[in-house]
Enzyme design. Structure first.
Site, PDB file in Angstrom:
ATOM      1  N   SER A 199     -10.947 112.039  18.298  1.00 35.51           N
ATOM      2  CA  SER A 199     -10.969 110.574  18.266  1.00 35.51           C
ATOM      3  C   SER A 199     -12.117 110.141  17.372  1.00 35.51           C
ATOM      4  O   SER A 199     -13.176 110.757  17.383  1.00 35.51           O
ATOM      5  CB  SER A 199     -11.184 110.036  19.682  1.00 35.51           C
ATOM      6  OG  SER A 199     -11.324 108.634  19.657  1.00 35.51           O
ATOM      7  N   CYS A 324     -12.967 103.783  33.710  1.00 36.54           N
ATOM      8  CA  CYS A 324     -11.863 104.105  32.814  1.00 36.54           C
ATOM      9  C   CYS A 324     -10.523 103.655  33.381  1.00 36.54           C
ATOM     10  O   CYS A 324      -9.513 103.685  32.718  1.00 36.54           O
ATOM     11  CB  CYS A 324     -11.795 105.603  32.561  1.00 36.54           C
ATOM     12  SG  CYS A 324     -13.243 106.184  31.706  1.00 36.54           S
TER      13      CYS A 324
HETATM   14  C1  LIG Z   1     -11.918 108.432  24.965  1.00 31.75           C
HETATM   15  C2  LIG Z   1     -11.177 109.641  25.368  1.00 31.75           C
HETATM   16  C3  LIG Z   1      -9.809 109.769  25.109  1.00 31.75           C
HETATM   17  C4  LIG Z   1      -9.004 108.657  24.485  1.00 31.75           C
HETATM   18  O1  LIG Z   1      -9.337 108.522  23.139  1.00 31.75           O
HETATM   19  P1  LIG Z   1      -8.811 107.250  22.299  1.00 31.75           P
HETATM   20  O2  LIG Z   1      -9.163 107.592  20.901  1.00 31.75           O
HETATM   21  O3  LIG Z   1      -9.570 106.078  22.852  1.00 31.75           O
HETATM   22  O4  LIG Z   1      -7.355 107.133  22.532  1.00 31.75           O
HETATM   23  C5  LIG Z   1      -9.176 110.940  25.475  1.00 31.75           C
HETATM   24  N1  LIG Z   1      -9.856 111.932  26.049  1.00 31.75           N
HETATM   25  C6  LIG Z   1     -11.175 111.855  26.313  1.00 31.75           C
HETATM   26  C7  LIG Z   1     -11.861 113.011  26.930  1.00 31.75           C
HETATM   27  C8  LIG Z   1     -11.877 110.707  25.978  1.00 31.75           C
HETATM   28  O5  LIG Z   1     -13.183 110.635  26.258  1.00 31.75           O
END
Ligand SMILES: *Cc1c(COP(=O)(O)O)cnc(C)c1O
Length: 389
Positions: A199, A324
């Site tokens: 991400s 979350c």
């Molecule tokens: C933030 C996060 C996600 C989601 O990522 P996005 O780019 O916001 O969709 C998935 N897994 C973990 C472990 C995260 O911290």
């Protein structure tokens, strides 16, 4: 307002914003990367060079990386796409109860299609035993999905050992690395990772940008979730957002370049914060003391209620264990799985630190936390918790 919620998202680094704004206004970079005319080819070159760069950071080849809208989409595409594509070989998956909702809900969606999923439990420190993964794999298992760094506790899983097990049993291994990139080194070859989710916005890049690595020798295809033009080898159709892709690669480049310097600096701040907070009676660390990413400190406080704790800390941007999830009154499923009671899980705070956190901010947070806990305990309906003098 002091921002201590870097695990939820990070501010965009100025150098990243600059690359993105330049891209948005550049007459050289607005064309569709799928167009075969000269402007399109130029944009395509910029995107392909970003792909090569990001792939290189995890020791992958450019053709093994697909651009997505973020780690949520990458998790969905990896897990659902691989399970469906391999469903004639078997219909069983293995994951853990402390995974991100993007992984858990992808698994729940597959359960509705008739797949079986084993949800493994980590120990009281949040660490999953690789032997438990090994024991859960059956003849029907096609995918194992285990995150690198947990987003609530910061606990680091032994992905290399789990990867070795999956490789030896010929099962695909997916890793959600949204929290770990730029904080821990990742090498998809050495760690035996077949699929990896990234991400941009957890690493000082833009929201709405991510990538999925698929090992070319292990998994040529997944069943796509979207249908459209043939972009991204038909696995993820849609016109590529050039500014997002270039912004993401800039953000990851900066993080990768700082891998030796930034995590130790942030870890020292995190340790300083814990050193100060741990002097408050009946405060417990959630997660493993040593196997923890530099940026997260999650604590439970006996005898106080989470909402009041966050209200008392309202000059700080923080998360409780439940942030979350939209239903914020529910205690965190991650903390509950470590054996914390509802009260302790609810009375928890996640401090997450990052590139722009200073020691003065950490000291202010520690002062405010001590004062808030002391005040709330005076008013507490729970009375003094056990073990408090
Ligand atoms: C933030 C996060 C996600 C989601 O990522 P996005 O780019 O916001 O969709 C998935 N897994 C973990 C472990 C995260 O911290």
């Amino acid at each position: 307002m002091i921002y201590l919620d870097y695990a939820a998202t990070t501010p965009v680094d100025e150098r990243v914003a600059e690359v993105m704004s330049r891209c948005l206004v550049s007459p050289e970079l607005f064309a569709n990367s799928a167009s075969s005319h000269a402007p399109g080819r130029r944009v395509n070159q910029a995107i392909e060079s970003a792909r090569e760069q990001v792939a290189g950071m995890i020791n992958a080849a450019a053709r093994e990386l697909i651009w997505t809208s973020g780690a949520t989409e990458s998790d969905n595409l990896a897990i659902i796409g691989a399970a469906r594509f391999r469903s004639n070989r078997g219909r069983h998956l293995v994951t853990s109860v402390t995974e991100h909702k993007a992984v858990l809900d992808s698994c729940h969606a597959l359960e509705k299609e008739g797949f079986d999923v084993s949800f493994l439990h980590p120990d009281e420190f949040g660490v999953l035993a690789p032997e438990d993964v090994s024991a859960a794999i059956t003849e029907a298992t096609t995918v194992v999905s285990i995150m690198h760094v947990n987003n609530e506790t910061g606990v680091i899983q032994d992905i290399r050992a789990i990867g070795e097990i999956c490789r030896s049993r010929d099962v695909l291994f997916h890793v959600d690395a949204a929290q770990s990139f730029g904080r821990l080194p990742i090498d998809v070859r050495a760690d035996h990772i077949d699929m990896l989710s990234l991400s941009a916005h957890k690493t000082y890049g833009p929201k709405g940008a991510g990538a999925l690595f698929l090992d070319a020798r292990r998994i040529g295809r997944v069943a796509p979730l979207l249908h459209g033009g043939g972009h991204e080898r038909g696995l993820r159709p849609g016109t590529l957002p050039t500014h997002q892709v270039l912004g993401m690669s800039k953000a990851l480049e900066i993080a990768q370049r700082n891998l030796a310097g930034e995590p130790p600096r942030i870890a020292a701040l995190r340790d300083h914060l814990w050193q100060r907070i741990s002097t408050i009676p009946a405060v417990q660390l959630n997660g493993h003391e040593a196997r923890r990413s530099c940026h997260i400190l999650n604590v439970s406080v006996a005898g106080v209620e989470g909402e009041s704790l966050l209200y008392g800390m309202r000059d700080f941007a923080l998360s409780s264990g439940s942030a979350c999830i939209s239903d914020a009154a529910e205690p965190s499923y991650v903390l509950k799985s470590l054996g914390r009671s509802d009260q302790l899980a609810q009375g928890s705070v996640r401090f997450s630190l990052g590139r722009f956190t200073t020691r003065a901010e950490v000291d202010q947070a520690a002062d405010a936390f001590a004062a808030t806990v002391a005040r709330l305990r005076d008013l507490s309906p729970y009375g003094l918790p056990d073990g408090m003098d």
